[in-house]
Enzyme design. Structure first.
Site, PDB file in Angstrom:
ATOM      1  N   GLY A  70       0.790  -1.220   0.000  1.00  0.00           N
ATOM      2  CA  GLY A  70       0.000   0.000   0.000  1.00  0.00           C
ATOM      3  C   GLY A  70       0.823   1.271   0.000  1.00  0.00           C
ATOM      4  O   GLY A  70       0.297   2.354  -0.232  1.00  0.00           O
ATOM      5  N   HIS A 137     -16.227   8.317 -15.677  1.00  0.00           N
ATOM      6  CA  HIS A 137     -15.811   8.584 -17.063  1.00  0.00           C
ATOM      7  C   HIS A 137     -14.795   9.733 -17.152  1.00  0.00           C
ATOM      8  O   HIS A 137     -14.882  10.729 -16.439  1.00  0.00           O
ATOM      9  CB  HIS A 137     -17.025   8.909 -17.933  1.00  0.00           C
ATOM     10  CG  HIS A 137     -17.730  10.179 -17.533  1.00  0.00           C
ATOM     11  ND1 HIS A 137     -17.393  11.423 -18.029  1.00  0.00           N
ATOM     12  CD2 HIS A 137     -18.758  10.381 -16.675  1.00  0.00           C
ATOM     13  CE1 HIS A 137     -18.172  12.347 -17.509  1.00  0.00           C
ATOM     14  NE2 HIS A 137     -19.017  11.745 -16.670  1.00  0.00           N
ATOM     15  N   ILE A 167     -10.388   5.764   2.504  1.00  0.00           N
ATOM     16  CA  ILE A 167     -11.584   4.936   2.375  1.00  0.00           C
ATOM     17  C   ILE A 167     -12.847   5.801   2.418  1.00  0.00           C
ATOM     18  O   ILE A 167     -12.998   6.690   3.251  1.00  0.00           O
ATOM     19  CB  ILE A 167     -11.606   3.862   3.484  1.00  0.00           C
ATOM     20  CG1 ILE A 167     -12.730   2.860   3.247  1.00  0.00           C
ATOM     21  CG2 ILE A 167     -11.691   4.487   4.870  1.00  0.00           C
ATOM     22  CD1 ILE A 167     -12.622   1.625   4.113  1.00  0.00           C
TER      23      ILE A 167
END
Length: 210
Positions: A70, A137, A167
């Site tokens: 991470g 997008h 998160i």
């Protein structure tokens, strides 16, 4: 079936292994520790210790290598080492991830279960797109970004190199998040964030320099 080596034998490594198993393309999955990080016991898998003396021999013995940590800094360092040895990293895409045919995902990325990468989005080298994250997008994700579970960004968002999105954070459309920034858990980003800044809160505000 191919042999996969996961460079990183900690928490991210075990999650990456389960992603690889779900893909059903690897007959063997082993681990190489990252010397700067603590490792854990992973029953049923071979675990090599990272040393300079045996590195090329171990790495080149496998069909594919993925770096699993991470830490954006360490992920960059290990991928740079792979490149210096003339090796190219794999990318792992969980079968439950929804990835547009027009999206571009660079080498060395891990896209985990339930993630969505939508139309014309691009993801840079060595990124982690964690469980249930949403990249809408036309978003542009820089190299070595870590996108935590359930983080979501609306269309045309730009995320700078080595940013960390905590998160459950939310980023509205057309926002630019600078390089090496940290967006706190649950933050709602409604304004651009400059490089090297830590933000948190609803709406997100700068709390310190990273």
């Amino acid at each position: 079936m191919k042999r996969l080596l996961i460079w990183g034998a900690g928490d991210q490594g075990t999650v990456t292994a389960e992603c690889a198993l779900a893909m059903k393309r690897y007959g063997e999955i082993d681990f190489l520790t990252i010397r700067e990080k603590e490792s854990r016991q992973i029953p049923g898998h071979k675990i090599y210790e990272e040393t300079d003396g045996n590195l090329l021999e171990i790495l080149s013995a496998y069909d594919e290598v993925i770096v699993a940590t991470g830490s954006n800094d360490l992920r960059e360092a290990k991928l740079t080492k792979l490149a210096s040895l003339g090796l190219h990293p794999a990318s792992l895409l969980h079968p439950t991830a929804v990835i547009s045919p027009s999206a571009v995902i660079s080498e060395g990325c891990t896209v985990l279960a339930g993630a969505v990468i939508n139309t014309n989005a691009s993801v840079g080298i060595g990124c982690i797109v964690n469980t249930g994250a949403v990249i809408e997008h036309d978003c542009m994700i820089g190299d070595f970004v870590n996108i935590c579970p359930r983080a979501a960004m609306a269309g045309h968002t730009e995320i700078g190199r080595k940013a960390y999105l905590g998160i459950g954070c939310t980023i509205i459309d057309d926002i630019k998040v600078g390089a090496e920034t940290i967006v706190g858990a649950g933050a709602v980003v409604i304004r651009d964030i400059p490089d090297h800044t830590v933000v948190a809160g609803v709406p997100a505000k700068a709390i310190r320099q990273s």
